[in-house]
Write a protein that holds these residues in place. Structure first.
Motif, PDB file in Angstrom:
ATOM      1  N   UNK B 247       0.811  -1.214   0.000  1.00 14.80           N
ATOM      2  CA  UNK B 247       0.000   0.000   0.000  1.00 14.80           C
ATOM      3  C   UNK B 247       0.846   1.265   0.000  1.00 14.80           C
ATOM      4  N   UNK B 248       2.154   1.139   0.302  1.00 18.00           N
ATOM      5  CA  UNK B 248       2.977   2.347   0.294  1.00 18.00           C
ATOM      6  C   UNK B 248       3.377   2.750  -1.117  1.00 18.00           C
ATOM      7  N   UNK B 249       3.146   1.883  -2.084  1.00 20.27           N
ATOM      8  CA  UNK B 249       3.572   2.223  -3.442  1.00 20.27           C
ATOM      9  C   UNK B 249       2.393   2.574  -4.358  1.00 20.27           C
ATOM     10  N   UNK B 250       1.192   2.669  -3.805  1.00 17.34           N
ATOM     11  CA  UNK B 250       0.058   3.074  -4.638  1.00 17.34           C
ATOM     12  C   UNK B 250      -0.434   4.434  -4.181  1.00 17.34           C
ATOM     13  N   UNK B 251      -1.126   5.089  -5.101  1.00 12.78           N
ATOM     14  CA  UNK B 251      -1.695   6.394  -4.773  1.00 12.78           C
ATOM     15  C   UNK B 251      -3.195   6.261  -4.642  1.00 12.78           C
ATOM     16  N   UNK B 252      -3.698   6.707  -3.536  1.00 17.89           N
ATOM     17  CA  UNK B 252      -5.153   6.741  -3.385  1.00 17.89           C
ATOM     18  C   UNK B 252      -5.502   7.818  -2.374  1.00 17.89           C
ATOM     19  N   UNK B 253      -6.738   8.233  -2.415  1.00 15.90           N
ATOM     20  CA  UNK B 253      -7.178   9.287  -1.506  1.00 15.90           C
ATOM     21  C   UNK B 253      -7.875   8.659  -0.314  1.00 15.90           C
ATOM     22  N   UNK B 254      -7.633   9.238   0.827  1.00 19.33           N
ATOM     23  CA  UNK B 254      -8.405   8.825   1.987  1.00 19.33           C
ATOM     24  C   UNK B 254      -9.731   9.568   1.921  1.00 19.33           C
ATOM     25  N   UNK B 255     -10.822   8.816   1.906  1.00 18.11           N
ATOM     26  CA  UNK B 255     -12.139   9.441   1.761  1.00 18.11           C
ATOM     27  C   UNK B 255     -12.545  10.026   3.103  1.00 18.11           C
ATOM     28  N   UNK B 256     -12.773  11.323   3.131  1.00 23.14           N
ATOM     29  CA  UNK B 256     -13.154  11.978   4.384  1.00 23.14           C
ATOM     30  C   UNK B 256     -14.406  12.808   4.167  1.00 23.14           C
ATOM     31  N   UNK B 257     -15.354  12.657   5.066  1.00 18.78           N
ATOM     32  CA  UNK B 257     -16.522  13.525   5.080  1.00 18.78           C
ATOM     33  C   UNK B 257     -16.626  14.106   6.477  1.00 18.78           C
ATOM     34  N   UNK B 258     -17.282  15.233   6.598  1.00 20.26           N
ATOM     35  CA  UNK B 258     -17.331  15.863   7.912  1.00 20.26           C
ATOM     36  C   UNK B 258     -18.730  15.886   8.504  1.00 20.26           C
ATOM     37  N   UNK B 259     -19.745  15.447   7.737  1.00 23.81           N
ATOM     38  CA  UNK B 259     -21.111  15.565   8.259  1.00 23.81           C
ATOM     39  C   UNK B 259     -21.343  14.649   9.460  1.00 23.81           C
ATOM     40  N   UNK B 260     -20.815  13.444   9.405  1.00 19.77           N
ATOM     41  CA  UNK B 260     -20.975  12.532  10.519  1.00 19.77           C
ATOM     42  C   UNK B 260     -22.335  11.886  10.612  1.00 19.77           C
ATOM     43  N   UNK B 261     -23.164  12.020   9.596  1.00 19.11           N
ATOM     44  CA  UNK B 261     -24.472  11.363   9.654  1.00 19.11           C
ATOM     45  C   UNK B 261     -24.453  10.084   8.824  1.00 19.11           C
ATOM     46  N   UNK B 262     -25.591   9.416   8.787  1.00 16.50           N
ATOM     47  CA  UNK B 262     -25.644   8.138   8.080  1.00 16.50           C
ATOM     48  C   UNK B 262     -25.324   8.307   6.606  1.00 16.50           C
ATOM     49  N   UNK B 263     -25.753   9.424   6.028  1.00 15.86           N
ATOM     50  CA  UNK B 263     -25.511   9.605   4.598  1.00 15.86           C
ATOM     51  C   UNK B 263     -24.022   9.762   4.321  1.00 15.86           C
ATOM     52  N   UNK B 264     -23.309  10.420   5.240  1.00 14.26           N
ATOM     53  CA  UNK B 264     -21.868  10.555   5.063  1.00 14.26           C
ATOM     54  C   UNK B 264     -21.199   9.186   5.128  1.00 14.26           C
ATOM     55  N   UNK B 265     -21.658   8.362   6.066  1.00 12.89           N
ATOM     56  CA  UNK B 265     -21.078   7.020   6.165  1.00 12.89           C
ATOM     57  C   UNK B 265     -21.345   6.218   4.894  1.00 12.89           C
ATOM     58  N   UNK B 266     -22.555   6.430   4.361  1.00 19.85           N
ATOM     59  CA  UNK B 266     -22.893   5.758   3.103  1.00 19.85           C
ATOM     60  C   UNK B 266     -21.949   6.202   1.998  1.00 19.85           C
ATOM     61  N   UNK B 267     -21.757   7.526   1.908  1.00 13.98           N
ATOM     62  CA  UNK B 267     -20.949   8.027   0.795  1.00 13.98           C
ATOM     63  C   UNK B 267     -19.480   7.654   0.944  1.00 13.98           C
ATOM     64  N   UNK B 268     -19.000   7.554   2.182  1.00 13.37           N
ATOM     65  CA  UNK B 268     -17.614   7.128   2.369  1.00 13.37           C
ATOM     66  C   UNK B 268     -17.410   5.760   1.742  1.00 13.37           C
ATOM     67  N   UNK B 269     -18.348   4.853   1.983  1.00 10.46           N
ATOM     68  CA  UNK B 269     -18.153   3.493   1.463  1.00 10.46           C
ATOM     69  C   UNK B 269     -18.263   3.460  -0.048  1.00 10.46           C
TER      70      UNK B 269
END
Lengths: 357, 374, 156
Positions: B247-269
């Motif tokens: 994993x140290x040799x690939x590029x990817x974004x850490x998905x972060x949302x700030x709402x903290x509600x169920x919809x944010x958890x849904x969108x993170x996945x």
């Protein structure tokens, strides 16, 4: 009018009975016969709607659906019903026995009564009551009493929550169903179902006659009608991921089957009202086959079928609403829109802006 | 009528208890929730665990290090490969064993496939919990393709047990690369459909938005991890903080949302599935040649001491703690499972919301009960 | 005004959802994912771990020496080996010989560790999947066939 083929069997039976019975006895026997015919239709239609739903669900979900019992599984639901009949009727010890046993009959009787006023064709109608629409809305809301006392009587918290949800929901949506049908009654000027169809024969289907307000009324009617039958996305009553099985948690065997079949017959009734009021009942589109009498019930059933298909699409596409959202939708969106719509329709009828040919 | 049963205040309401589970469609297994409800409003949620406790940690003390690996399949069975990897990494680190690059890359690819498989199943189930049954079948359709890849290469669909300390059990199947590429291509056409069917749906959004709020501070204090924490704005992706395998040799974004509600958890996945696809795409063409395992002794003995390895499973941070006293069995093994900590936030999230919301919250917590109980 | 735009947007998203299900409904025949199981067998890959078997050749010979490596490697105790000491007629020494290789399928987690441990490749995983039986005792199997012998090529 004497050569209507569909009338022949009834007249033949009538004359046969008249030959060896007093007149009162004949009318009683005829009533029983009609009831038996409607019951048979009720059972068969209910079972095949279940099968249709399972097939539609399967096709949407990339499955095959029932296909083992008979070709395309056409006997599947009959086998299921036989299984349910032969099942033991279990119940809870602490249930309110009287209410618990009484409850399943309400939805099914209400559905059966409602079925009797529909004009399947010009002459195929059990009882042409002159306040048809009013009668239908009144009768179709009796079913919820069964759900309420069933949920209350089974002494189960899940069932009680389900029943209470149902009460709240059906009472609210009754308003929208009634008002959206009232919008259409403004066009016809009559509550009698045969009269309503007669209006459409001369002036085109009501959804065309009333154009914009009629379309809005139809959409509101479909939403409210789906809610009245307690089907998804308004199936909070039996929300399986929340309440297990909701109000019929404690029911088994044939008592459960009554609730289950009543749901499908209610769906048929909602679709039939929509067909009668918005889509010209047994009339063919543009009057292409108006002369052929035996096609009338087929047109009726076909239209009902399409509307039922639409309701099934709703069920298999949408997630369920939450109880407060169900009420918000009714009281904040559907009801105000409906009232505005009635005024709009009244103005249109008053200024004669309706489309007719 | 006796005196005390006469209702004094007819509008008085009472709270009552209701048992959700252990046999309940929304608890995804044998989790029991004791709900205290006032009408539809939830006053208290008490999770009751232990219905599927198999004492995996205790069984690990009995087993050799090779045998421990297959037990972790049965914890979080939806990310079984990542669990296996965690134990293997812990053992390899303790032995100071350097595994070949090929092993690292294959482990990462299969790990990300596992993550997608877990998320597709979760996506199907969240729809089912909210009453849209069709999503379940669409989710499973795509998950089956991943399971086929696993079956062809690892020999099992769910409890793969593909990792062994020191490498992999066998080399990848010749069809692996092509199948994975086909899957990535297929899944890229299906993910927008997921959005069209569920994410954009107005009913779904109404059900999810503002439901089950978890602030950043709460997310940290409850020890949540994975998508649950990231939806509250906690940067907790172990793949970024503590890269393991390739994993140290690939590029990817850490998905972060700030709402903290169920919809944010849904969108993170949902976003994480895209990120996993991009990780797979970066690695699938560059699987280096080499051995698929390094030889280890038949009886692995870890040096005395404590060893800890953390990985990011589909649910969050899995920690493997091994305390060795130099024998062939570990002295003590402890798994820090993500589901347990995530579940602890449920009561905080659920108080004051409705029963329907609770189901939505549990679905977005993505609970796997064997992982919570072990 | 947001009241009406909410309604409009709501209806639009609902119709977009119907688009997806409608697409699958009308293409229902093409994209069926289920398998008509008893008539139509699912495709099983060769590496699939269904159960442990011991292959025998045409002379009823297997490769198991009874070394018990698999028994030690098994995490669940699902392999039990019963062995004897018999006198080798050529050398006159007493050697360990396998009597029964008992496999408790009901306890097996199909983790593949026994196959990895086997020095002679005597046992392998078979891609079978119809494993249900009516009686639990049928799940306890003796893997070496009656009267079978150890292959002469296999050394201790």
């Amino acid at each position: 009018m004497m050569n209507i083929p569909l009338l022949l069997p009834t007249e033949w039976v009538h004359e046969l009975l008249m030959g060896w019975m007093p007149e009162t006895a004949v009318s009683i026997v005829e009533m029983v016969l009609i009831a038996v015919v409607y019951l048979a239709f009720f059972a068969v239609a209910g079972l095949y709607l279940v099968l249709l739903e399972r097939k539609v669900a399967a096709w949407i979900q990339l499955r095959l659906g029932p296909n083992r019992v008979g070709f395309w599984g056409i006997f599947q639901t009959i086998a299921d019903a036989l299984k349910l009949v032969s099942k033991e009727l279990t119940g809870t010890v602490k249930a309110d026995k009287f209410l618990y046993n009484l409850a399943p009959y309400f939805p099914i009787v209400a559905a059966l009564i409602a079925l009797s006023v529909f004009p399947f064709s010009k002459s195929l109608q059990a009882y042409d009551v002159n306040i048809g629409i009013f009668f239908l809305t009144a009768v179709s809301s009796i079913g919820v009493i069964g759900i309420l006392i069933g949920g209350y009587g089974s002494n189960n918290k899940y069932a009680l929550i389900g029943a209470m949800r149902s009460g709240v929901q059906v009472i609210s949506y009754e308003l929208s169903v009634g008002l959206s049908l009232l919008t259409m009654v403004l066009l016809t000027g009559s509550l009698q179902l045969s009269e309503i169809i007669e209006t459409q024969r001369t002036g085109g289907w009501l959804i065309v006659q009333g154009h914009i307000p009629a379309l809005i009324a139809f959409m509101i009617y479909m939403i409210a009608g789906t809610a009245e039958t307690n089907r998804a996305p308004f199936d909070l009553v039996e929300a399986e991921s929340e309440l297990g099985a909701g109000y019929h948690t404690e029911y088994s065997g044939m008592k459960f089957a009554y609730f289950f079949l009543a749901e499908f017959i209610n769906m048929f009734i909602i679709a039939s009202i929509a067909t009668t009021v918005f889509f010209g009942g047994w009339l063919s589109p543009f009057g292409i086959t108006d002369g052929i009498f035996w096609l009338q019930p087929i047109w009726f059933i076909l239209k009902v079928f399409i509307i039922i298909l639409l309701m099934m699409f709703f069920r298999w596409t949408y997630p369920r609403l939450r109880i407060d959202q169900v009420l918000t939708l009714e009281w904040k969106y559907l009801l105000p829109l409906n009232l505005m719509n009635i005024v709009l329709m009244a103005i249109i009828v008053w200024l004669k802006f309706t489309i007719s040919w | 009528m006796p005196e005390e049963t006469i209702v004094k205040d007819p509008f008085k309401t009472e709270e009552y208890m209701i048992n959700m589970g252990p046999q309940h469609p929304a608890t995804h297994g044998v989790l029991r929730l004791l709900l205290t409800i006032d009408g539809e409003i939830i006053k208290k949620v008490e999770p009751d665990l232990g219905f599927i406790h198999r004492s995996i940690e205790k069984m690990c003390e009995r087993d050799s290090y090779q045998q421990i690996v297959h037990l972790t399949d049965r914890m979080d069975y939806l990310s079984s490969h990542i669990n296996n990897e965690a134990v293997c990494l812990a053992v390899e680190n303790a032995l100071e064993l350097e595994v070949p690059d090929r092993v690292k890359v294959i482990r990462t690819i299969i790990g990300e496939l596992t993550r997608i498989a877990s998320h597709t199943l979760w996506w199907g189930v969240i729809g089912m919990d909210l009453g849209a049954l069709t999503t379940y079948f669409y989710g499973f359709r795509d998950r089956e393709l991943i399971n086929d890849i696993f079956e062809e290469t690892c020999g099992a669909r769910l409890t793969m047990n593909y990792n062994i300390p020191g490498g992999l059990m066998f080399d990848i199947h010749p069809n692996f690369v092509q199948r994975t590429k086909d899957f990535v291509k297929h899944f890229k056409t299906k993910l927008p459909e997921y959005d069209q069917l569920l994410t954009g749906n107005v009913i779904f959004q109404k059900r999810m938005k503002g439901v089950g709020l978890l602030t950043k501070e709460d997310a940290i204090s409850f020890g949540t991890s994975g998508p649950v924490a990231r939806a509250s704005g906690v940067a907790s992706d172990i793949r970024k903080i503590h890269p393991y395998s390739a994993l140290d040799r690939v590029e990817f974004n850490e998905v972060l949302f700030t709402e903290g509600d169920s919809f944010a958890r849904y969108r993170v996945r949902i976003q994480e599935m895209w990120e996993s696809l991009s990780i797979i795409e970066q690695l699938i063409d560059n699987i280096p040649d080499g051995d698929y395992k390094v030889p280890t002794k038949a009886v692995i003995k870890l040096p005395k001491g404590e060893f800890y390895q953390r990985v990011e499973t589909a649910r969050g941070e899995l920690g493997v703690y091994i305390n060795s006293d130099g024998k062939k069995n570990p002295y003590r093994v402890k798994f820090r499972s993500p589901g347990f900590s995530n579940l602890s936030a449920l009561n905080h999230m659920a108080v004051g919301s409705k029963i329907g919301d609770l189901v939505a919250m549990m679905a977005t917590l993505d609970l796997v009960v064997p992982d919570i109980d072990r | 005004m947001s009241y009406f735009s909410d309604i409009y947007n709501g209806i639009k998203t609902l119709l977009r959802g119907m688009q997806v299900t409608g697409k699958y409904f009308f293409n229902a025949r093409k994209e069926i994912i289920t398998v008509q199981y008893p008539e139509e067998k699912p495709h099983v890959f060769e590496r699939f771990r269904g159960e442990v078997v011991m292959p025998h050749d045409e002379n009823n010979m297997h490769k198991c020496t009874g070394c018990q490596s698999c028994e030690i490697a098994c995490p669940n105790g699902s392999i039990e080996i019963i062995w004897d000491r018999v006198v080798n007629p050529e050398t006159g020494k007493k050697v360990k010989q396998i009597d029964k290789h008992i496999y408790h399928f009901s306890m097996c987690t199909l983790c593949n560790l026994c196959i990895e441990a086997c020095p002679t490749n005597a046992i392998v995983m078979a891609p079978t999947y119809e494993s249900s039986v009516y009686d639990r005792s049928q799940l306890t199997k003796v893997l070496n066939k009656p009267g079978s012998k150890v292959h002469p090529d296999v050394k201790e």
